[in-house]
Design an enzyme around this catalytic site. Structure first.
Site, PDB file in Angstrom:
ATOM      1  N   ASP A 174       5.564   8.230  -8.888  1.00 48.66           N
ATOM      2  CA  ASP A 174       6.439   8.685  -7.807  1.00 48.66           C
ATOM      3  C   ASP A 174       7.599   7.714  -7.602  1.00 48.66           C
ATOM      4  O   ASP A 174       8.715   8.118  -7.279  1.00 48.66           O
ATOM      5  CB  ASP A 174       5.646   8.839  -6.496  1.00 48.66           C
ATOM      6  CG  ASP A 174       4.778  10.089  -6.517  1.00 48.66           C
ATOM      7  OD1 ASP A 174       5.127  11.051  -7.226  1.00 48.66           O
ATOM      8  OD2 ASP A 174       3.746  10.096  -5.826  1.00 48.66           O
ATOM      9  N   ASN A 205      12.056   9.403   0.846  1.00 46.71           N
ATOM     10  CA  ASN A 205      10.823   9.146   1.607  1.00 46.71           C
ATOM     11  C   ASN A 205      11.080   8.731   3.047  1.00 46.71           C
ATOM     12  O   ASN A 205      10.642   9.367   3.967  1.00 46.71           O
ATOM     13  CB  ASN A 205      10.026   8.002   0.963  1.00 46.71           C
ATOM     14  CG  ASN A 205       9.109   8.471  -0.146  1.00 46.71           C
ATOM     15  OD1 ASN A 205       8.852   9.664  -0.281  1.00 46.71           O
ATOM     16  ND2 ASN A 205       8.609   7.546  -0.931  1.00 46.71           N
ATOM     17  N   GLU A 206      11.767   7.583   3.190  1.00 44.90           N
ATOM     18  CA  GLU A 206      11.950   7.066   4.545  1.00 44.90           C
ATOM     19  C   GLU A 206      13.028   5.993   4.579  1.00 44.90           C
ATOM     20  O   GLU A 206      13.357   5.385   3.565  1.00 44.90           O
ATOM     21  CB  GLU A 206      10.640   6.479   5.104  1.00 44.90           C
ATOM     22  CG  GLU A 206      10.253   5.079   4.686  1.00 44.90           C
ATOM     23  CD  GLU A 206       9.702   4.958   3.276  1.00 44.90           C
ATOM     24  OE1 GLU A 206      10.305   4.220   2.499  1.00 44.90           O
ATOM     25  OE2 GLU A 206       8.695   5.566   2.946  1.00 44.90           O
ATOM     26  N   ARG A 221       9.056  -3.249  20.351  1.00 42.58           N
ATOM     27  CA  ARG A 221       8.811  -4.624  19.911  1.00 42.58           C
ATOM     28  C   ARG A 221       7.682  -4.592  18.892  1.00 42.58           C
ATOM     29  O   ARG A 221       6.635  -3.977  19.147  1.00 42.58           O
ATOM     30  CB  ARG A 221       8.399  -5.518  21.086  1.00 42.58           C
ATOM     31  CG  ARG A 221       9.513  -5.773  22.067  1.00 42.58           C
ATOM     32  CD  ARG A 221       8.983  -6.518  23.277  1.00 42.58           C
ATOM     33  NE  ARG A 221      10.043  -6.772  24.230  1.00 42.58           N
ATOM     34  CZ  ARG A 221      10.491  -5.869  25.097  1.00 42.58           C
ATOM     35  NH1 ARG A 221       9.976  -4.658  25.125  1.00 42.58           N
ATOM     36  NH2 ARG A 221      11.464  -6.174  25.930  1.00 42.58           N
ATOM     37  N   TYR A 248       4.554   5.298   2.879  1.00 45.97           N
ATOM     38  CA  TYR A 248       4.394   4.210   3.852  1.00 45.97           C
ATOM     39  C   TYR A 248       3.965   4.779   5.213  1.00 45.97           C
ATOM     40  O   TYR A 248       3.077   4.257   5.903  1.00 45.97           O
ATOM     41  CB  TYR A 248       5.741   3.486   3.967  1.00 45.97           C
ATOM     42  CG  TYR A 248       5.717   2.102   4.535  1.00 45.97           C
ATOM     43  CD1 TYR A 248       4.641   1.620   5.269  1.00 45.97           C
ATOM     44  CD2 TYR A 248       6.820   1.249   4.351  1.00 45.97           C
ATOM     45  CE1 TYR A 248       4.654   0.333   5.792  1.00 45.97           C
ATOM     46  CE2 TYR A 248       6.844  -0.032   4.875  1.00 45.97           C
ATOM     47  CZ  TYR A 248       5.759  -0.480   5.598  1.00 45.97           C
ATOM     48  OH  TYR A 248       5.792  -1.733   6.122  1.00 45.97           O
ATOM     49  N   ASN A 249       4.600   5.873   5.619  1.00 43.30           N
ATOM     50  CA  ASN A 249       4.296   6.513   6.897  1.00 43.30           C
ATOM     51  C   ASN A 249       2.799   6.759   7.085  1.00 43.30           C
ATOM     52  O   ASN A 249       2.250   6.513   8.154  1.00 43.30           O
ATOM     53  CB  ASN A 249       5.080   7.826   6.980  1.00 43.30           C
ATOM     54  CG  ASN A 249       4.670   8.682   8.158  1.00 43.30           C
ATOM     55  OD1 ASN A 249       4.990   8.374   9.299  1.00 43.30           O
ATOM     56  ND2 ASN A 249       3.925   9.755   7.897  1.00 43.30           N
ATOM     57  N   SER A 276       0.329   5.174   5.644  1.00 42.52           N
ATOM     58  CA  SER A 276      -0.414   3.915   5.730  1.00 42.52           C
ATOM     59  C   SER A 276      -0.394   3.327   7.138  1.00 42.52           C
ATOM     60  O   SER A 276      -1.238   2.506   7.477  1.00 42.52           O
ATOM     61  CB  SER A 276       0.181   2.870   4.776  1.00 42.52           C
ATOM     62  OG  SER A 276       0.248   3.371   3.478  1.00 42.52           O
TER      63      SER A 276
HETATM   64  P1  NAP Z   1       5.507   1.149  -4.926  1.00 44.12           P
HETATM   65  O1  NAP Z   1       4.789  -0.105  -4.619  1.00 44.12           O
HETATM   66  O2  NAP Z   1       5.447   1.646  -6.292  1.00 44.12           O
HETATM   67  O3  NAP Z   1       5.020   2.300  -3.946  1.00 44.12           O
HETATM   68  C1  NAP Z   1       3.862   2.207  -3.258  1.00 44.12           C
HETATM   69  C2  NAP Z   1       2.988   3.425  -3.567  1.00 44.12           C
HETATM   70  O4  NAP Z   1       3.530   4.569  -2.892  1.00 44.12           O
HETATM   71  C3  NAP Z   1       2.903   3.780  -5.048  1.00 44.12           C
HETATM   72  O5  NAP Z   1       1.560   4.039  -5.343  1.00 44.12           O
HETATM   73  C4  NAP Z   1       3.756   5.054  -5.136  1.00 44.12           C
HETATM   74  O6  NAP Z   1       3.294   5.903  -6.156  1.00 44.12           O
HETATM   75  C5  NAP Z   1       3.485   5.678  -3.786  1.00 44.12           C
HETATM   76  N1  NAP Z   1       4.439   6.653  -3.284  1.00 44.12           N
HETATM   77  C6  NAP Z   1       5.802   6.641  -3.329  1.00 44.12           C
HETATM   78  N2  NAP Z   1       6.294   7.714  -2.686  1.00 44.12           N
HETATM   79  C7  NAP Z   1       5.233   8.423  -2.235  1.00 44.12           C
HETATM   80  C8  NAP Z   1       5.096   9.633  -1.500  1.00 44.12           C
HETATM   81  N3  NAP Z   1       6.147  10.324  -1.072  1.00 44.12           N
HETATM   82  N4  NAP Z   1       3.835  10.080  -1.210  1.00 44.12           N
HETATM   83  C9  NAP Z   1       2.749   9.394  -1.620  1.00 44.12           C
HETATM   84  N5  NAP Z   1       2.814   8.251  -2.309  1.00 44.12           N
HETATM   85  C10 NAP Z   1       4.044   7.769  -2.609  1.00 44.12           C
HETATM   86  O7  NAP Z   1       6.966   1.012  -4.412  1.00 44.12           O
HETATM   87  P2  NAP Z   1       8.240   1.767  -4.890  1.00 44.12           P
HETATM   88  O8  NAP Z   1       8.100   2.309  -6.256  1.00 44.12           O
HETATM   89  O9  NAP Z   1       9.275   0.808  -4.551  1.00 44.12           O
HETATM   90  O10 NAP Z   1       8.292   3.027  -3.896  1.00 44.12           O
HETATM   91  C11 NAP Z   1       8.830   2.932  -2.608  1.00 44.12           C
HETATM   92  C12 NAP Z   1       7.964   3.718  -1.679  1.00 44.12           C
HETATM   93  O11 NAP Z   1       6.715   3.110  -1.573  1.00 44.12           O
HETATM   94  C13 NAP Z   1       8.518   3.716  -0.267  1.00 44.12           C
HETATM   95  O12 NAP Z   1       9.409   4.769  -0.075  1.00 44.12           O
HETATM   96  C14 NAP Z   1       7.267   3.804   0.602  1.00 44.12           C
HETATM   97  O13 NAP Z   1       6.984   5.137   1.037  1.00 44.12           O
HETATM   98  C15 NAP Z   1       6.147   3.350  -0.298  1.00 44.12           C
HETATM   99  N6  NAP Z   1       5.594   2.113   0.273  1.00 44.12           N
HETATM  100  C16 NAP Z   1       4.375   2.183   0.851  1.00 44.12           C
HETATM  101  C17 NAP Z   1       3.861   1.065   1.488  1.00 44.12           C
HETATM  102  C18 NAP Z   1       2.538   1.191   2.157  1.00 44.12           C
HETATM  103  O14 NAP Z   1       1.921   2.243   2.034  1.00 44.12           O
HETATM  104  N7  NAP Z   1       2.118   0.178   2.864  1.00 44.12           N
HETATM  105  C19 NAP Z   1       4.568  -0.118   1.538  1.00 44.12           C
HETATM  106  C20 NAP Z   1       5.806  -0.151   0.928  1.00 44.12           C
HETATM  107  C21 NAP Z   1       6.317   0.984   0.296  1.00 44.12           C
HETATM  108  P3  NAP Z   1       3.493   5.549  -7.735  1.00 44.12           P
HETATM  109  O15 NAP Z   1       2.477   4.505  -8.039  1.00 44.12           O
HETATM  110  O16 NAP Z   1       3.190   6.862  -8.380  1.00 44.12           O
HETATM  111  O17 NAP Z   1       4.889   5.074  -7.934  1.00 44.12           O
END
Ligand code: NAP
Ligand code: MN
Length: 268
Positions: free
Chosen positions: A47, A122-123, A148, A163-164, A166
């Site tokens: 993704d 995404n966000e 805050r 992220y949302n 999580s």
């Molecule tokens: P990344 O570390 O590869 O992304 C974190 C995980 O989120 C990966 O497993 C990715 O899937 C998955 N992901 C991305 N978009 C998604 C969606 N719409 N629905 C479900 N899972 C999704 O980081 P990145 O490649 O830079 O991607 C950025 C995105 O990661 C951000 O937009 C944010 O939504 C997400 N993120 C999540 C967290 C958290 O959950 N705590 C923290 C930071 C960012 P793949 O392994 O298939 O790439």
């Protein structure tokens, strides 16, 4: 006229191999490779790779259809398996595709009277890990709350599972066009009382976050940007910019959720 494609690939061996055979097959079937003005952009990876592909072509999304091919676990955007590629290319030629257009989230950042626009699939996020971030939050020009905590995000329905999710945000069916404002570790006690629940807003709504903390970062999908150490205002709304995604015919959203989060078996 021949259809033009480009491939954005994650740099691992499997993805590179899948990308190579995709290009070979596409050329055999009469497609052209065009990095500058493609009709279809394939992402091969996860993704995250899909998000990169969209951002690479952000100024041209009107004319492009995005297709995600997964080489790890099946994803939300990375919907197709490598073995689907042959049929997929034939269906592109026959114009038999399951596509949908989705609005991006837009953030307009104002600092020093200068405005800059950012878009995300995404966000968008405003985060600070150094000090408690303080944000004055407005909804449609009315004061909503003082926030805050560590940060806030505003997700689209597509980003609701990222992220949302999580941080306790609701998962939103992808056929709904809306935004979800969710807080990261909000301070809530008898002195500070923000709305701790995620807030869903619609297409006419506008959220504004005003802050001035040093070392605050603005994030949009996989990117982050340090807001310089002066007061900032971030205005968030649904954008008119849309991306068109090609979905697999036989993989409804309920199946995607089940496979991604609930242990459902990948395909038949
Ligand atoms: P990344 O570390 O590869 O992304 C974190 C995980 O989120 C990966 O497993 C990715 O899937 C998955 N992901 C991305 N978009 C998604 C969606 N719409 N629905 C479900 N899972 C999704 O980081 P990145 O490649 O830079 O991607 C950025 C995105 O990661 C951000 O937009 C944010 O939504 C997400 N993120 C999540 C967290 C958290 O959950 N705590 C923290 C930071 C960012 P793949 O392994 O298939 O790439
Ligand atoms: Mn990733």
């Amino acid at each position: 006229m021949a259809l033009k494609i480009n491939v954005i690939v994650r740099e691992d061996e499997k993805s590179l191999n899948v990308s190579k055979s995709l290009c070979e097959l596409a050329l055999q079937k009469g497609f052209l490779i065009d990095e500058v003005n493609p009709d279809f952009v394939f992402s091969v990876g996860g993704d995250g790779t899909f998000l990169k592909a969209v951002h690479r072509y952000l100024t041209k999304v009107k004319h492009i259809k995005f297709v995600g091919i997964h080489t790890g676990s099946l994803g939300f955007f990375a919907d197709f398996r490598p073995e689907d590629i042959n049929n997929l290319l034939d269906n592109i030629i026959k114009e038999e595709l399951n596509t949908n257009a989705y609005r991006l989230v837009k953030a307009e950042i104002t600092q020093n009277n200068k405005k800059r626009n950012f878009y995300a699939v995404n966000e968008v996020r405003i985060e600070n890990v150094h000090h408690t971030l303080v944000l004055d939050v407005y909804l449609n020009d009315e004061h909503l709350e003082m926030y805050r905590g560590n940060g806030v995000l505003v997700a689209t329905q597509l980003g609701s599972t990222g992220y949302n999710k999580s941080i306790g945000g609701a998962v939103i069916n992808r056929n709904l066009e809306l935004l979800e404002y969710t807080k990261i570790a909000p301070i809530a006690n008898s002195a500070f009382r923000p709305l701790v629940n995620p807030l869903i807003i619609g297409e006419k709504d506008v959220l504004v976050f005003n802050g001035k903390n040093a070392n605050t970062y603005f994030g949009y999908d996989a990117f982050t940007k340090k807001l310089s150490d002066i007061p900032f205002s971030v205005k968030v709304s649904l954008s008119n910019k849309k991306i068109t995604i090609v979905h697999r015919q036989n993989r409804p959203y309920s199946r995607i959720l089940n496979e991604s989060f609930l242990g459902g078996k990948h395909d038949i």
